[in-house]
Design a protein around this motif. Structure first.
Motif, mmCIF file in Angstrom:
data_model
loop_
_atom_site.group_PDB
_atom_site.id
_atom_site.type_symbol
_atom_site.label_atom_id
_atom_site.label_comp_id
_atom_site.label_asym_id
_atom_site.label_seq_id
_atom_site.Cartn_x
_atom_site.Cartn_y
_atom_site.Cartn_z
ATOM 1 N N UNK A 38 0.813 -1.221 0.000
ATOM 2 C CA UNK A 38 0.000 0.000 0.000
ATOM 3 C C UNK A 38 0.838 1.259 0.000
ATOM 4 N N UNK A 39 1.869 1.293 0.846
ATOM 5 C CA UNK A 39 2.756 2.462 0.884
ATOM 6 C C UNK A 39 3.494 2.625 -0.439
ATOM 7 N N UNK A 40 3.917 1.511 -1.029
ATOM 8 C CA UNK A 40 4.647 1.548 -2.287
ATOM 9 C C UNK A 40 3.771 2.103 -3.402
ATOM 10 N N UNK A 41 2.542 1.624 -3.495
ATOM 11 C CA UNK A 41 1.632 2.125 -4.527
ATOM 12 C C UNK A 41 1.321 3.604 -4.308
ATOM 13 N N UNK A 42 1.187 3.998 -3.055
ATOM 14 C CA UNK A 42 0.957 5.410 -2.758
ATOM 15 C C UNK A 42 2.167 6.237 -3.173
ATOM 16 N N UNK A 43 3.360 5.746 -2.877
ATOM 17 C CA UNK A 43 4.583 6.436 -3.295
ATOM 18 C C UNK A 43 4.600 6.613 -4.812
ATOM 19 N N UNK A 44 4.216 5.565 -5.535
ATOM 20 C CA UNK A 44 4.225 5.645 -7.002
ATOM 21 C C UNK A 44 3.280 6.734 -7.503
ATOM 22 N N UNK A 45 2.144 6.881 -6.828
ATOM 23 C CA UNK A 45 1.191 7.917 -7.243
ATOM 24 C C UNK A 45 1.703 9.314 -6.898
ATOM 25 N N UNK A 46 2.177 9.511 -5.668
ATOM 26 C CA UNK A 46 2.595 10.856 -5.270
ATOM 27 C C UNK A 46 3.892 11.290 -5.946
ATOM 28 N N UNK A 47 4.696 10.331 -6.373
ATOM 29 C CA UNK A 47 5.956 10.687 -7.037
ATOM 30 C C UNK A 47 5.817 10.765 -8.554
ATOM 31 N N UNK A 48 4.623 10.485 -9.075
ATOM 32 C CA UNK A 48 4.398 10.609 -10.510
ATOM 33 C C UNK A 48 4.805 9.397 -11.325
#
Length: 111
Positions: A38-48
């Motif tokens: 979940x954190x990884x997918x969120x990172x992918x979204x917020x980092x573009x």
């Protein structure tokens, strides 16, 4: 991300993980791996890396930034686990390798 299945990824990672190395948190592994995803997918979204639709974004995935983001997010959400910080860091390191292996197997590394 089209073709990415969270439950399948979680199963893949757990099946390849050296559980003996993480025996102190063995019973928590399914939950922790789910949180790391979940954190990884969120990172992918917020980092573009992923756009708002979950498709490939404009930016490339930076392993070091992702590790730091995921580790900090997990520790912030679990402040009571000071004794396990090093175990979680080791688990996250394994997770990163196994997540990449899963993505590669699904043909998602060269989106």
């Amino acid at each position: 991300m089209t073709g990415y299945d969270v439950e399948e990824a979680k199963f893949f990672i757990l099946s390849k993980l050296d559980r003996k190395a993480f025996r102190s948190i063995y019973n928590q592994l399914p939950t922790i791996i789910g949180e790391l995803i979940g954190y990884d997918l969120h990172f992918m979204r917020v980092s573009g890396v992923l756009d708002e639709n979950g498709d490939q974004g404009e930016n490339e995935y930076d392993d070091d930034e992702a590790f730091e983001y995921i580790y900090d997010a997990w520790l912030n959400d679990h402040p009571e686990t000071d004794d396990e910080e090093m175990v979680i860091a080791a688990l996250l390191n394994e997770y990163m390798d196994l997540q990449y292996a899963y993505l590669e197997q699904k043909g998602l590394t060269d989106m």
